[in-house]
Design a protein around this motif. Structure first.
Motif, PDB file in Angstrom:
ATOM      1  N   GLY A  25      47.608  20.503  -8.551  1.00 52.75           N
ATOM      2  CA  GLY A  25      46.865  20.938  -7.183  1.00 52.75           C
ATOM      3  C   GLY A  25      47.804  21.173  -6.143  1.00 52.75           C
ATOM      4  O   GLY A  25      47.537  22.296  -5.351  1.00 52.75           O
TER       5      GLY A  25
ATOM      6  N   GLY B 172      47.594  16.148 -10.298  1.00 54.55           N
ATOM      7  CA  GLY B 172      48.165  16.172  -8.728  1.00 54.55           C
ATOM      8  C   GLY B 172      49.236  17.311  -8.482  1.00 54.55           C
ATOM      9  O   GLY B 172      49.036  18.083  -7.966  1.00 54.55           O
TER      10      GLY B 172
ATOM     11  N   GLN C 138      48.395  13.931   0.284  1.00 55.37           N
ATOM     12  CA  GLN C 138      48.181  12.600  -0.451  1.00 55.37           C
ATOM     13  C   GLN C 138      48.922  12.620  -1.899  1.00 55.37           C
ATOM     14  O   GLN C 138      49.493  11.687  -2.263  1.00 55.37           O
ATOM     15  CB  GLN C 138      46.793  12.628  -0.698  1.00 55.37           C
ATOM     16  CG  GLN C 138      45.789  12.446   0.580  1.00 55.37           C
ATOM     17  CD  GLN C 138      44.219  12.595   0.166  1.00 55.37           C
ATOM     18  OE1 GLN C 138      43.893  12.951  -0.806  1.00 55.37           O
ATOM     19  NE2 GLN C 138      43.603  12.311   1.660  1.00 55.37           N
ATOM     20  N   THR C 139      48.964  13.691  -2.382  1.00 52.86           N
ATOM     21  CA  THR C 139      49.751  13.886  -3.752  1.00 52.86           C
ATOM     22  C   THR C 139      51.170  13.572  -3.528  1.00 52.86           C
ATOM     23  O   THR C 139      51.768  12.949  -4.631  1.00 52.86           O
ATOM     24  CB  THR C 139      49.282  15.281  -4.423  1.00 52.86           C
ATOM     25  OG1 THR C 139      48.072  15.356  -4.553  1.00 52.86           O
ATOM     26  CG2 THR C 139      50.102  15.362  -5.493  1.00 52.86           C
TER      27      THR C 139
ATOM     28  N   ARG D 243      43.202  21.247   5.821  1.00 50.60           N
ATOM     29  CA  ARG D 243      43.108  21.766   4.591  1.00 50.60           C
ATOM     30  C   ARG D 243      44.170  21.472   3.925  1.00 50.60           C
ATOM     31  O   ARG D 243      44.021  21.642   2.496  1.00 50.60           O
ATOM     32  CB  ARG D 243      43.517  23.357   4.965  1.00 50.60           C
ATOM     33  CG  ARG D 243      42.257  24.117   5.502  1.00 50.60           C
ATOM     34  CD  ARG D 243      42.783  25.566   5.817  1.00 50.60           C
ATOM     35  NE  ARG D 243      43.132  26.413   4.799  1.00 50.60           N
ATOM     36  CZ  ARG D 243      43.461  27.514   4.745  1.00 50.60           C
ATOM     37  NH1 ARG D 243      43.369  28.018   5.858  1.00 50.60           N
ATOM     38  NH2 ARG D 243      43.897  28.069   3.746  1.00 50.60           N
ATOM     39  N   TYR D 244      45.486  20.825   4.356  1.00 49.87           N
ATOM     40  CA  TYR D 244      46.679  20.163   3.465  1.00 49.87           C
ATOM     41  C   TYR D 244      46.567  18.763   3.213  1.00 49.87           C
ATOM     42  O   TYR D 244      47.407  18.357   2.476  1.00 49.87           O
ATOM     43  CB  TYR D 244      47.697  20.833   4.043  1.00 49.87           C
ATOM     44  CG  TYR D 244      47.999  22.181   4.120  1.00 49.87           C
ATOM     45  CD1 TYR D 244      48.023  23.008   2.652  1.00 49.87           C
ATOM     46  CD2 TYR D 244      47.802  22.903   5.423  1.00 49.87           C
ATOM     47  CE1 TYR D 244      48.023  24.508   3.082  1.00 49.87           C
ATOM     48  CE2 TYR D 244      47.854  24.350   5.403  1.00 49.87           C
ATOM     49  CZ  TYR D 244      48.147  25.107   4.237  1.00 49.87           C
ATOM     50  OH  TYR D 244      48.117  26.453   4.436  1.00 49.87           O
ATOM     51  N   ARG D 245      45.522  18.267   3.361  1.00 50.67           N
ATOM     52  CA  ARG D 245      45.396  16.728   3.005  1.00 50.67           C
ATOM     53  C   ARG D 245      45.644  16.301   1.795  1.00 50.67           C
ATOM     54  O   ARG D 245      46.062  15.266   1.148  1.00 50.67           O
ATOM     55  CB  ARG D 245      43.974  16.200   3.508  1.00 50.67           C
ATOM     56  CG  ARG D 245      44.099  15.887   4.947  1.00 50.67           C
ATOM     57  CD  ARG D 245      42.531  15.185   5.379  1.00 50.67           C
ATOM     58  NE  ARG D 245      41.261  16.072   4.766  1.00 50.67           N
ATOM     59  CZ  ARG D 245      40.213  15.585   4.639  1.00 50.67           C
ATOM     60  NH1 ARG D 245      40.010  14.453   5.296  1.00 50.67           N
ATOM     61  NH2 ARG D 245      39.200  16.227   4.294  1.00 50.67           N
ATOM     62  N   ARG D 246      45.173  17.300   0.582  1.00 52.66           N
ATOM     63  CA  ARG D 246      45.259  16.853  -0.851  1.00 52.66           C
ATOM     64  C   ARG D 246      46.760  16.933  -1.128  1.00 52.66           C
ATOM     65  O   ARG D 246      47.360  16.086  -2.242  1.00 52.66           O
ATOM     66  CB  ARG D 246      44.439  17.906  -1.703  1.00 52.66           C
ATOM     67  CG  ARG D 246      44.658  17.401  -3.152  1.00 52.66           C
ATOM     68  CD  ARG D 246      43.765  18.724  -3.744  1.00 52.66           C
ATOM     69  NE  ARG D 246      44.095  18.667  -5.238  1.00 52.66           N
ATOM     70  CZ  ARG D 246      43.760  19.469  -6.157  1.00 52.66           C
ATOM     71  NH1 ARG D 246      42.928  20.692  -5.695  1.00 52.66           N
ATOM     72  NH2 ARG D 246      43.745  19.516  -7.450  1.00 52.66           N
TER      73      ARG D 246
ATOM     74  N   PHE E 145      47.781  24.854  -3.808  1.00 54.87           N
ATOM     75  CA  PHE E 145      48.208  24.742  -2.439  1.00 54.87           C
ATOM     76  C   PHE E 145      49.265  25.579  -2.015  1.00 54.87           C
ATOM     77  O   PHE E 145      49.329  26.433  -0.804  1.00 54.87           O
ATOM     78  CB  PHE E 145      47.989  23.494  -1.761  1.00 54.87           C
ATOM     79  CG  PHE E 145      46.805  22.973  -1.758  1.00 54.87           C
ATOM     80  CD1 PHE E 145      45.893  22.970  -0.404  1.00 54.87           C
ATOM     81  CD2 PHE E 145      46.066  22.234  -2.680  1.00 54.87           C
ATOM     82  CE1 PHE E 145      44.481  22.628  -0.369  1.00 54.87           C
ATOM     83  CE2 PHE E 145      44.781  21.969  -2.753  1.00 54.87           C
ATOM     84  CZ  PHE E 145      44.028  22.213  -1.330  1.00 54.87           C
TER      85      PHE E 145
END
Length: 290
Positions: A10, A7, A113-114, A107-110, A14
């Protein structure tokens, strides 16, 4: 590699491009400057188009986790210490499609979520554009993203029930607890902010109260106590923290560039000791203070 390490990688991947765009106005969002004026106004009224000043990715500033904070243009208040006076007029923003902004958010959902982050709609005053804000909030919730509003609450009556249903957190600026001081600071009345806070509390929406400490303007003990009593209306309950934000001079050059009269040019930021003392005074009312 652990899940936590994966995470973290990631998030770094980003954040690298996002950092380059920070403070870059509406970089990366569609500009629609060729729209006819009447058509633009009609689309803003129905919410498919908004006037956006800028956006940025920040961590643990405008809500929990890493957040995409979107600054909408236009504000009915004229705070003496405003550090973004270039957001006061809606005409200073760029027209941005709601669908384009939602695509950017997706685009920034990851990251969200992290880091347990999300989006924060700010300003200016976000409730100057309730239809656009409502559409962004609805779209974000459909993606499962945490949502926040950063607002003075002065235009709280413009927030629809659906908008509030799509809002997880409100960063509510209580700029003064004494009505006369509030009007001196903002040029407006305090009561709408209290009314909006009451409405949020009734609905069980989380509130973070924000208070800007300005020496010689908002730092009188009786004003601090009045802010505390307002915050205590919603605590225990919706209000989970009160943030004391020290006044600074970072917006001074913007006032000069806009040829606006900045009356706090000679006001010094509060000392660390002053800030600590005010935080302790708030804690004396049983409030969670940051």
């Amino acid at each position: 590699m652990t899940a936590e390490q994966a995470g973290a990688v990631g998030v770094q991947d980003f954040l690298a491009p996002a950092a380059r765009l920070r403070g870059a106005g509406t970089a990366g969002l569609a500009e629609l400057s060729d729209l006819e004026h009447a058509d633009r106004l009609a689309r803003m009224r129905e919410g498919s188009l908004g006037s956006v000043h800028s956006w940025e990715l920040v961590t643990a500033v405008d809500g929990p986790g890493t957040r995409m904070t979107v600054f909408l243009a236009g504000c009915p208040l004229r705070c003496l210490y405003c550090h973004n006076p270039d957001t006061l007029e809606m005409r200073r923003g760029e027209p941005v499609e709601a669908d384009e902004l939602l695509a950017r958010i997706r685009r920034y959902r990851r990251i969200f979520q992290t880091t347990k982050g999300g989006i924060t709609l700010s300003g200016g005053e976000v409730l100057m554009q309730p239809a656009f804000a409502g559409r962004i909030l609805r779209g974000a919730k459909e993606m499962g993203i945490h949502t926040a509003l950063d607002t003075s609450g002065f235009l709280g009556a413009a927030a629809t029930d659906q908008m509030l249903a799509d809002t997880d957190l409100v960063l509510l600026d209580v700029k003064s607890g004494i009505p006369e001081t509030y009007r001196k600071v903002t040029g407006r009345a305090l009561q709408p902010t209290i009314d909006f806070g009451d409405r949020l509390n009734e609905r069980g929406i989380e509130i973070w109260v924000r208070f800007v400490l300005v020496p010689g303007l908002t730092d009188a003990p009786e004003n601090i106590d009045a802010v505390a009593r307002i915050a205590r209306r919603w605590s225990p309950g919706s209000m989970t923290r009160l943030e004391v934000l020290p006044f600074h001079q970072m917006g001074r050059d913007k006032w000069a560039a806009l040829h606006m009269d900045y009356t706090l040019a000679d006001t010094r930021p509060p000392t660390n000791e002053q800030v600590r003392a005010v935080r302790e005074r708030f804690r004396g009312f049983g409030l969670e203070v940051r």
